[in-house]
Design a protein around this motif. Sequence first.
Motif, short mmCIF file in Angstrom:
data_model
loop_
_atom_site.label_atom_id
_atom_site.label_comp_id
_atom_site.label_asym_id
_atom_site.label_seq_id
_atom_site.Cartn_x
_atom_site.Cartn_y
_atom_site.Cartn_z
N HIS A 241 43.65 83.00 5.41
CA HIS A 241 43.18 82.43 6.75
C HIS A 241 42.39 84.44 7.13
O HIS A 241 41.41 83.91 7.64
CB HIS A 241 44.18 82.91 7.75
N TRP A 242 42.86 85.04 6.18
CA TRP A 242 41.59 86.54 7.02
C TRP A 242 40.60 86.46 6.02
O TRP A 242 39.12 86.33 6.54
CB TRP A 242 42.09 87.71 5.68
N ILE A 243 40.13 85.45 4.92
CA ILE A 243 38.95 85.12 4.85
C ILE A 243 38.18 84.33 5.60
O ILE A 243 37.06 83.98 5.41
CB ILE A 243 39.29 84.52 2.83
N LEU A 244 39.16 83.10 6.18
CA LEU A 244 38.35 82.13 6.74
C LEU A 244 37.46 83.03 7.99
O LEU A 244 36.97 82.00 8.56
CB LEU A 244 39.86 81.13 7.41
N THR A 274 33.83 91.27 1.25
CA THR A 274 34.82 90.64 1.64
C THR A 274 34.83 89.64 0.89
O THR A 274 35.24 88.92 -0.11
CB THR A 274 35.27 90.75 2.87
N ILE A 275 33.94 89.13 1.44
CA ILE A 275 33.58 87.34 1.29
C ILE A 275 33.01 87.19 -0.60
O ILE A 275 33.70 86.19 -0.99
CB ILE A 275 32.23 86.87 2.20
N VAL A 276 31.87 87.78 -0.64
CA VAL A 276 31.61 87.85 -1.92
C VAL A 276 32.17 88.43 -3.17
O VAL A 276 33.00 87.24 -4.10
CB VAL A 276 30.37 89.16 -2.15
N ASP A 277 33.35 89.00 -2.82
CA ASP A 277 34.48 89.66 -3.92
C ASP A 277 35.72 88.26 -3.91
O ASP A 277 36.52 88.37 -4.97
CB ASP A 277 34.52 90.63 -3.60
N TYR A 278 35.65 88.16 -2.73
CA TYR A 278 36.33 86.76 -2.62
C TYR A 278 35.77 85.56 -3.68
O TYR A 278 36.72 85.36 -5.13
CB TYR A 278 36.91 86.57 -1.83
#
Length: 485
Positions: A241-244, A274-278
């Motif tokens: 949810h946090w990435i979305l 944060t998105i790139v790392d995920y």
Amino acid sequence: MELRLVGPGPYRATRLWNEIIELFRAGMPLRKHRCRFKSYERCFKASEAVDCLHELLGSNQNFGPEVTRNQTVKLLKKFLKNHVIEDIKGRWGNEDFQDDGHLYRFPPSSPLKPYPKKPSCGKEVIKFPDWNEPKAGTSQEYIPVKSVTMNSEMWYKRHSIAIGEVPACKLVFRRELTQTNIEEIWKSMTLSRLQKVLGLDSLDEVLDTKLVNSKHIVQNAYNVNKQGIVTLEDKSKELPHWILSAMKCLANWPSCSDLKQPTYSGFERDVFKTIVDYFGQMKEPLLTFHFFDVFVSVLGLLQKHSKAIEALQISCLLLPPENRKRLQLLVRMMARISFNKDLPLLSESVRTRTLMVQAFARCILCSKDEMDLDELLAAKLVSFLMDNYQEILSVPSALKSSIEEHIIHLQRVQIKYAGADTDATFPPPLFCHQISTDEFEYQKANGSQEPLVALLEEIAMNKEISVKDKKKKLKQVNKNSSTVF
């Protein structure tokens, strides 16, 4: 020597690799250089190599002007690792290549890669029910039929029919298709269409068809929401949810629905990181290692825009549903960020569109073999995806309709007539085309006359009919067809 467009087909990445090397060796200027009071013949500086290769890559159809200087340096690192070039002292492999004044040369040995020999995957035979077998508990006795409406073409095919009863017929019952049957039909027809669009004699050398999951294709085609995004049956495979929320925040900037936007400077860059790392920590790219050769092959069609769109539509339909959904959400976010003028710059040195490609290319497409042209090929594909994501990541409607019609046809009970080579239920498809006025008048006068004349000749030549009966039938035809006489 020009780098020609390398079309779809097996070993496309290897073919591109070899052609770039040949072109680079032919076009790289070699001259005498001095280093530490010593002269070296037929060599070049690292920075000169970057200039030459960057221009080469940017001016051809296989890669294009979006290739960056940094990507060119990375490719030259691979050249050094694969002994395409060596430093002036003959070292390669573990040496590092930098965009500087170090001297390099071409080795005397051939740097070209041999084409790999893939084991034949074998053609997967898809077994379907035998439609001619009667359904259990159903009789297939002959059933008399009094009359049937027939066009002129059917009169010719059944020339033995005069005025009278139609021969006996039988019903052909079809077995009910199981879900497994339907899934295998989807797989077979989808792969067949992909092969045709790519223009290949076989998919064997670009794809192991046994690894294609038929359930994935059907789920991707039907389990979608109003926005066309795949819905997953297994909720544990959804994005956290946090990435979305982070993706929605940047995609809809400055309207963040799930988060209260902080006021500190650089917040949007932290969210982006944060998105790139995920996505960067994934063990396998979204397009999977299995489908790498297929997508690289599709890149050979980019000059034929509509074909490239269709090929990518079909190829993305083969993905696991969770991969397809993540790809849909990620590429849509990338495209929106690239065109959002209200979003602050995410990098001081790189424009936003280029940053999107550099940040996510490898998590979308790469191979297990890092010595290939992964980064350049991925950048080319991701750029095309961003520009056409709405079409590419939608279900191909023409393919879906043709498969659904085929399945309906297989499930339908048909009437088989004795001596007929086609089903009355399914006459061959007719296609309209415009004709001239003169042609229309000719067809109007002769279209119905010719089959009736043939019928009259059949009646007249039939020796089994008495003269009295012939006169009776001829009067009956004359009464109903005044245009003949």
